[in-house]
Structures are given as C-alpha cells and as structure tokens.
Design a protein around this motif. Structure first.
Motif, PDB file in Angstrom:
ATOM      1  N   GLY A  43       0.805  -1.206   0.000  1.00 15.74           N
ATOM      2  CA  GLY A  43       0.000   0.000   0.000  1.00 15.74           C
ATOM      3  C   GLY A  43       0.840   1.259   0.000  1.00 15.74           C
ATOM      4  N   PHE A  44       1.887   1.282   0.827  1.00 12.09           N
ATOM      5  CA  PHE A  44       2.748   2.461   0.876  1.00 12.09           C
ATOM      6  C   PHE A  44       3.507   2.644  -0.443  1.00 12.09           C
ATOM      7  CE2 PHE A  44       2.417   2.626   5.592  1.00 12.09           C
ATOM      8  CZ  PHE A  44       2.148   3.980   5.699  1.00 12.09           C
ATOM      9  N   LYS A  45       3.882   1.526  -1.082  1.00  7.03           N
ATOM     10  CA  LYS A  45       4.563   1.630  -2.380  1.00  7.03           C
ATOM     11  C   LYS A  45       3.627   2.267  -3.414  1.00  7.03           C
ATOM     12  CE  LYS A  45       7.532  -2.441  -1.812  1.00  7.03           C
ATOM     13  NZ  LYS A  45       7.791  -3.804  -2.291  1.00  7.03           N
ATOM     14  N   ALA A  46       2.363   1.795  -3.437  1.00  3.42           N
ATOM     15  CA  ALA A  46       1.411   2.322  -4.412  1.00  3.42           C
ATOM     16  C   ALA A  46       1.002   3.750  -4.053  1.00  3.42           C
ATOM     17  CB  ALA A  46       0.172   1.426  -4.462  1.00  3.42           C
ATOM     18  N   LEU A  47       0.803   4.013  -2.766  1.00  2.00           N
ATOM     19  CA  LEU A  47       0.356   5.325  -2.318  1.00  2.00           C
ATOM     20  C   LEU A  47       1.433   6.376  -2.520  1.00  2.00           C
ATOM     21  CD1 LEU A  47      -2.132   6.604  -0.985  1.00  2.00           C
ATOM     22  CD2 LEU A  47      -1.063   6.185   1.232  1.00  2.00           C
ATOM     23  N   GLY A  48       2.678   5.970  -2.290  1.00  2.00           N
ATOM     24  CA  GLY A  48       3.786   6.912  -2.406  1.00  2.00           C
ATOM     25  C   GLY A  48       4.161   7.232  -3.827  1.00  2.00           C
ATOM     26  N   PHE A 138     -13.973  -1.036   4.919  1.00  2.00           N
ATOM     27  CA  PHE A 138     -13.720   0.148   4.094  1.00  2.00           C
ATOM     28  C   PHE A 138     -12.606  -0.112   3.068  1.00  2.00           C
ATOM     29  CE2 PHE A 138     -15.688   2.550   7.685  1.00  2.00           C
ATOM     30  CZ  PHE A 138     -16.687   3.165   6.938  1.00  2.00           C
ATOM     31  N   SER A 139     -11.599  -0.888   3.478  1.00  2.00           N
ATOM     32  CA  SER A 139     -10.440  -1.107   2.596  1.00  2.00           C
ATOM     33  C   SER A 139     -10.824  -1.838   1.322  1.00  2.00           C
ATOM     34  CB  SER A 139      -9.353  -1.888   3.342  1.00  2.00           C
ATOM     35  OG  SER A 139      -9.750  -3.225   3.572  1.00  2.00           O
ATOM     36  N   ILE A 140     -11.746  -2.802   1.443  1.00  2.00           N
ATOM     37  CA  ILE A 140     -12.081  -3.601   0.260  1.00  2.00           C
ATOM     38  C   ILE A 140     -12.767  -2.746  -0.797  1.00  2.00           C
ATOM     39  CG2 ILE A 140     -14.387  -4.386   0.920  1.00  2.00           C
ATOM     40  CD1 ILE A 140     -11.579  -6.519  -0.604  1.00  2.00           C
ATOM     41  N   VAL A 141     -13.494  -1.708  -0.345  1.00  2.00           N
ATOM     42  CA  VAL A 141     -14.129  -0.780  -1.297  1.00  2.00           C
ATOM     43  C   VAL A 141     -13.064   0.011  -2.054  1.00  2.00           C
ATOM     44  CG1 VAL A 141     -15.677   1.193  -1.536  1.00  2.00           C
ATOM     45  CG2 VAL A 141     -16.190  -0.600   0.139  1.00  2.00           C
ATOM     46  N   LEU A 142     -12.027   0.449  -1.325  1.00  2.00           N
ATOM     47  CA  LEU A 142     -10.978   1.251  -1.941  1.00  2.00           C
ATOM     48  C   LEU A 142     -10.071   0.420  -2.844  1.00  2.00           C
ATOM     49  CD1 LEU A 142      -9.951   3.422   1.157  1.00  2.00           C
ATOM     50  CD2 LEU A 142     -11.330   4.125  -0.799  1.00  2.00           C
ATOM     51  N   VAL A 143      -9.802  -0.823  -2.461  1.00  2.00           N
ATOM     52  CA  VAL A 143      -8.872  -1.674  -3.224  1.00  2.00           C
ATOM     53  C   VAL A 143      -9.364  -1.901  -4.646  1.00  2.00           C
ATOM     54  CG1 VAL A 143      -8.043  -4.062  -3.423  1.00  2.00           C
ATOM     55  CG2 VAL A 143      -7.766  -2.820  -1.275  1.00  2.00           C
ATOM     56  N   PHE A 144     -10.692  -1.929  -4.835  1.00  2.00           N
ATOM     57  CA  PHE A 144     -11.234  -2.217  -6.165  1.00  2.00           C
ATOM     58  C   PHE A 144     -11.444  -0.953  -7.010  1.00  2.00           C
ATOM     59  CE2 PHE A 144     -12.446  -6.193  -4.076  1.00  2.00           C
ATOM     60  CZ  PHE A 144     -11.995  -7.109  -5.026  1.00  2.00           C
ATOM     61  N   LEU A 150      -6.216   5.776  -4.489  1.00  2.00           N
ATOM     62  CA  LEU A 150      -7.289   5.174  -3.694  1.00  2.00           C
ATOM     63  C   LEU A 150      -7.002   3.704  -3.429  1.00  2.00           C
ATOM     64  CD1 LEU A 150     -10.495   6.766  -5.288  1.00  2.00           C
ATOM     65  CD2 LEU A 150      -9.476   7.275  -3.057  1.00  2.00           C
ATOM     66  N   ARG A 151      -6.500   3.010  -4.459  1.00  2.00           N
ATOM     67  CA  ARG A 151      -6.175   1.589  -4.295  1.00  2.00           C
ATOM     68  C   ARG A 151      -5.051   1.418  -3.275  1.00  2.00           C
ATOM     69  NH1 ARG A 151      -5.689   0.661  -9.270  1.00  2.00           N
ATOM     70  NH2 ARG A 151      -3.427   0.426  -9.473  1.00  2.00           N
ATOM     71  N   ALA A 153      -4.361   3.495  -0.793  1.00  2.00           N
ATOM     72  CA  ALA A 153      -4.937   3.769   0.529  1.00  2.00           C
ATOM     73  C   ALA A 153      -5.706   2.566   1.039  1.00  2.00           C
ATOM     74  CB  ALA A 153      -5.839   4.998   0.451  1.00  2.00           C
ATOM     75  N   GLY A 154      -6.371   1.859   0.124  1.00  2.00           N
ATOM     76  CA  GLY A 154      -7.102   0.651   0.507  1.00  2.00           C
ATOM     77  C   GLY A 154      -6.174  -0.427   1.041  1.00  2.00           C
ATOM     78  N   TYR A 155      -5.036  -0.603   0.368  1.00  2.00           N
ATOM     79  CA  TYR A 155      -4.070  -1.601   0.832  1.00  2.00           C
ATOM     80  C   TYR A 155      -3.495  -1.215   2.201  1.00  2.00           C
ATOM     81  CZ  TYR A 155      -3.932  -4.342  -3.475  1.00  2.00           C
ATOM     82  OH  TYR A 155      -4.253  -5.167  -4.518  1.00  2.00           O
ATOM     83  N   VAL A 156      -3.213   0.083   2.401  1.00  2.00           N
ATOM     84  CA  VAL A 156      -2.690   0.535   3.698  1.00  2.00           C
ATOM     85  C   VAL A 156      -3.712   0.269   4.796  1.00  2.00           C
ATOM     86  CG1 VAL A 156      -2.038   2.572   5.049  1.00  2.00           C
ATOM     87  CG2 VAL A 156      -1.134   2.273   2.738  1.00  2.00           C
TER      88      VAL A 156
END
Length: 617
Positions: A43-48, A138-144, A150-151, A153-156
């Motif tokens: 998540g941090f890799k994708a978010l960053g 909440f995370s599963i909504v963001l992951v998709f 947003l994805r 943040a969902g993983y984080v």
C-alpha cells in the motif's frame, strides 16, 4: 536445507495443531499479522508513487538525515526489513553512498522499536479487533477502485486492519493456552536462559522474516504469563539478531556495495546484542528507573519490555556512531570493490529490480558499461590505441602514426565483451516492464534498450571494416591509405566528442552539436561517391580499392550514425524547455532524408554512378 525446511515446518505445525487447537489460533494470528505487513508495504509503495524512494535518494546528504530517514520510514512502514532491502537496492544501483546506507540501517533499528510501544501500550489493553473489522470493510471498497492512490490507501487500511486482527488472535490464543498449559514452567534462569532464549528469538525472526512480528509474539505471550520477563528480554535481543537475515538474503543478489551494507547490518545488530546481554542487569535497573519516572506499573512487563527494546537499540546506535567512518573503512577493506568480468553485468542484479526508482539508473549505468566495452573494441578494430585517442593529441597525427596491426580476434571479443552483456540488458528490460513502473519510466527504459542496440550495431559495422583497415592502413599505399585514415580519424573524433559530452556538467550539455554532427555525416556520405569517381578518373585510386572503400565507407557512416544515436540517448540535454528550443533549431530527420533524396536525383540526372558495388568475397 531449503528443501527440508518447508516439509519440516509443515510437520511441526500439524503436530502442534494436533496437540492443541488453541495453537491454531496463535498460528493464525501470526499469519494474519504477517499478511497485514505485506499489504501495508504494498500500500505504501502504491500510495507513495515512488515517494519513499525519492526521499531515500535525498536522505543521505548527512549522517543525521540518514538516521532520521531510517527512523521515520520504519515507523511508517513498521518493517525494518523492507527499509533494509530498499536501502540495499539503492546502494547497489549507485544512488546512495555506503555511509549513508549504514546511517539508514542504524535509524531503522530505532524505528522498529515503535511497534513494540504500539502493541504494549494499545494493542494489549484495548479490543483492537473492534477497529480492525471496519478498517477491512472500508479497505475492500478502496482496493477495487481504478485510481492508484485510492487503491494504495485501501491496501494501507487493509494492512492496518490485518495487523490489528493478527494481534487480537495471538492474544486470544495465548490467553486460551495459559488456561491449559503453563509454558512459564519451562523458563530458564541465569546465563543458560539468556543464551537459549536469545537463540529462540533469533530463530523465530528468521522463520517469520520480521523482528516486528517476533516482538508482537513475545509481548502477547508475556502479557498472558506464558514466558517470564527475563526470558522475554533475551527473546527481544535475539529478534534483533534474526532481522539481519532478511538483509543478508537481500544482499545475495546485490553487488559488492549491497553486500557491504548487509555485513554492516549484521555487525551492528550482533554487537548490540552482545553488549545488551553483557549489561542485562544494569539495563534492567535502568528500565525500572525509567518505568518509575514515567508511571509504568511495576508489574506491567509488556511496557517495560518496550522500554528495554528501545534502550538497547538506542544504546547500540550511540555506541556505533562515533565509529561509523572506521566501520565503513573496514567494510571496504573486507569486501573488495572488484567488479565482475567485462562480459558480466556490473549493475543489473536481483536487488535493483525490487523497486521502480532503481530500475532506470541501474540500466543506464549498465548501458554505459556496454558502451565502454564497445569503445575499446571499436578502437582496436581501427588499430588505434585508446590512451592516445583520448589524450588531446591531434587525431590525424595519431592515425598516421599508428600503422601496427592490433592483435585481435574481433569475433571472439565481440562475443565476450558485447553480445553476452547486451543479452543480459535485453533480458533485464524484458522483465522490468510491469505494473510497478510508470508509462514514462517504461518509455525511458525502452529508450535505453534502443541505445544498447545502437551500440551493438556500431560495433558490428566496425567488424566489417576491420579486414580492409588491416589491408590498407598497416603500411602506406598512397591515396587508398589516406581515405581509409580519414574514416578512422572521423570515427575516433566522434568517440572523443562523446567522451567530452559525458564528462561535461549536466546543465552544460546540448543536443545541438549532435544534430550538426549528424548533418555533416549525411553530407559526407552523399558526396563520397563523387569523390571516389574523381579519384578513379584521375587514376589515383584503383577500381578494386575503390569498390572496397565504397562498401567500407557505408559501414563507417553507419557506425557514426549509431554512435550519434548513443550520445543522443545517454547524454543529450533532458530539460524540456531547452529541448523545445533546440527542437526549433535542429535539422529534422525528414529534412535530412529529403535533402538526401534531392542530392541523389541530381546525381542521377548528371549521369554519375551512385550505386555501391559489392566486392567479391
């Protein structure tokens, strides 16, 4: 050993599950916790979007900055192992210094202690599973979601939820086990207990590949009364030793710099552990004193363990910082900077492929390595000594003075110095293009691959030249020697210009001269036939030698074009605004082609022969 590890681990789990169903709860808690760490990292890799890598690249300007980066990044990611592997990757790619990398590793050891505080201060005293469930929902909504941020943040959020859930199940499992089995009966006192439980902590961290997970396991077992406080201290010390295994494994695919950093990590953690074991009694007294000052209950051993974990890691850093330069000198002496053979990659390895920000610079450095090999081979193919060509001497004089045939098996050297390395670059590029890299970075990586192809094409062209270079330039033969010398000098001059461009400051580089050079090459290539015809008519050049030169000049100009393309790809000014201005000034490819076509038509109209004759044999 690796083959036996998996079946042995599975058998141990099966036996433990058969003995007690509550062990399943503990094991599931550990598994969920580790899975949460993996999701948090992703998540941090994708978010960053490469932010962590960019921060790391600028964090090593001073040791305090490197130390602070190690603390902050490990606190955010809750994984000193990830920070260690990331640092090894950047060091292997040549993006940070060794002393900066060691500073980050020292900071990571302090940063990892924050996890113990979170678990001891919150996780064991609050029903954190109540927070985990909505986090996961909440995370599963963001992951998709399609949006990358947003994805991420969902993983984080999912990672944090699974971390909390894992801690909950570990705590539940130990509470259930404590009602049936009192593991504290197996506690060992004295030096033997310190030694045994230090080894157990090391082994647990090696198996789970996470000192953070080991500390959570220790804290939950301690809170349930399944281990004694003294044995928990030894387990915590052992977990610090075990975490170095991840760095060592990460360094197996790294170059000598990455191996130096892994050795520094091992030296620091083992030294800190030995000192902590030797001073275990005074450290306990310090912990008790600090606990009394900050209001920690006398029997709150979980928080006391967090205090101990912090104290001995900070003590280790304070002990190592004054000796940092001496440690770096030792590492440089212990692990030499001897590069692999010229045919082997120097910068492309498993560790640099782990993170997007190291892909491009490692590939660029390897393409430059390929170019260095090519320059050596091209000059040998022209029977020119490299040191004289790049010595600021008059190139025409250097060419005239060098008539000795270089002892060279061009085909063998091409296979050894060029083809093998080029194959490694192509293989690396083909594996590098995945969802970790942005489209812009993918384009730059593909551009570097084209540069590598141009390097190989230039060498191949000189290979074709080599036979007649030997035939016509090893001893003076009049006009034919003169025109072949001109080709040798022109190729050498382009190599010298590229060398000067590479050594210039980035802001001083301009692509203008490259386009001017390219235009001159095309003009010379167009006029060569007229010149050769004039030499034949004046009987200064025999027809057989003329046909050889016409063919060879085609190879020579092809080599020059490819070298200009190499310089354009590696060293041309990358600033967008300057590139736009220069784009208005340079002669475009289509204009060159149109000019070439007009020249050809005018030659055909005047009856000039414009067709290259292939020499028999």
């Amino acid at each position: 050993m690796k083959r036996l590890f998996l079946p042995a681990a599975l058998l141990v789990l099966i036996f433990a599950f058969w003995q007690s169903s509550d062990v399943q709860t503990i094991a599931a808690g550990v598994a969920i916790f580790l899975f949460g760490m993996m999701m948090l990292e992703d998540g941090f890799k994708a978010l960053g979007g490469g932010m962590l890598e960019r921060m790391l690249a600028g964090a090593t300007r001073s040791t305090p900055r490197a130390l602070l980066f190690g603390i902050v990044s490990t606190t955010m990611l809750q994984s000193s192992s990830l920070v260690s592997v990331l640092t090894i990757s950047f060091l292997s790619a040549g993006l940070i210094s060794l002393i900066g990398g060691v500073g980050i590793i020292l900071g990571a050891n302090i940063g990892t202690t924050t996890g113990a505080w979170l678990v001891a201060g919150l996780g064991l005293k609050v029903n954190i599973s109540a927070y985990a469930m909505p986090m996961l929902a909440f995370s599963i909504v963001l992951v998709f979601q399609k949006n990358k941020l947003l994805r991420g943040a969902g993983y984080v959020l999912a990672g944090m939820g699974f971390l909390f859930l894992g801690i909950h199940y570990m705590k539940e499992g130990f509470d259930a086990v404590s009602a049936q089995i009192d593991l504290s009966k197996f506690a060992l006192a004295g030096v033997l207990g310190l030694a045994v439980y230090t080894l157990v902590g090391t082994a647990a961290t090696v198996v789970m590949q996470s000192s953070h997970a080991t500390m959570v396991l220790i804290l939950t077992a301690l809170s349930a009364g399944q281990i004694t406080y003294e044995n928990a201290l030894a387990l915590a010390i052992g977990s610090n030793i075990g975490t170095t295994v991840t760095a060592v494994l990460g360094a197996l695919g790294a170059n000598y710099q990455g191996q130096r950093l892994a050795l520094a990590h091992l030296i620091f953690n083992v030294t800190t552990a030995v000192v902590a074991l030797a001073l275990i009694v005074p450290l306990r007294e310090v912990v008790d004193a600090i606990a009394g000052l900050v209001g920690i209950a006398e029997d709150d051993y979980a928080l006391k363990l967090a205090v101990f974990h912090t104290i001995f890691n900070v003590m280790g850093v304070a002990m190592m910082l004054p000796m940092l330069n001496r440690l770096v000198r030792f590492l440089e002496h212990r692990i030499s900077d001897k590069m692999p053979g010229v045919s082997q990659p120097h910068f492309l390895n498993a560790s640099v492929a782990e993170f997007p920000q190291t892909l491009e610079p490692a590939l660029r450095n390897e393409v430059i390595h390929l170019y260095d090999n090519a320059v050596a081979l091209i000059l040998k193919g022209l029977n020119l000594p490299r040191d004289e060509v790049f010595s600021n001497k008059d190139l025409e004089a250097v060419v005239r003075d060098n008539r000795t045939q270089v002892d060279l098996d061009l085909a063998l050297d091409y296979e050894r110095r060029i083809k093998t390395l080029h194959s490694a670059i192509v293989d690396y590029v083909s594996r590098a293009g995945d969802d970790k890299t942005s489209s812009a970075m993918t384009d730059r990586i593909q551009m570097l691959r084209e540069v590598a192809n141009s390097i190989v094409a230039a060498v191949k062209s000189v290979k074709h030249l080599h036979k007649n270079i030997d035939r016509y330039t090893t001893h003076p033969q009049g006009t034919v020697t003169t025109i072949y010398d001109e080709l040798r000098a022109e190729i050498a001059r382009i190599l010298v210009e590229i060398d000067a461009l590479a050594k210039s400051e980035l802001g001083d580089r301009s692509s203008l001269w490259l386009d001017q050079e390219r235009a001159e090459i095309e003009e010379d290539a167009r006029s060569r036939t007229r010149r050769i015809d004039a030499l034949i008519r004046s009987r200064q050049l025999a027809p057989l030698a003329a046909t050889s030169f016409l063919n060879d000049s085609t190879y020579a100009y092809d080599a020059m074009r490819e070298l200009i393309a190499v310089a354009q790809g590696l060293y041309a000014e990358q600033d967008a605004a300057l590139a736009e201005v220069e784009g208005l000034l340079v002669l475009e490819d289509d204009e060159l082609d149109e000019s070439d076509t007009d020249e050809t038509l005018s030659q055909d109209d005047s009856g000039e022969a414009n067709k290259t004759v292939t020499e028999p044999g």
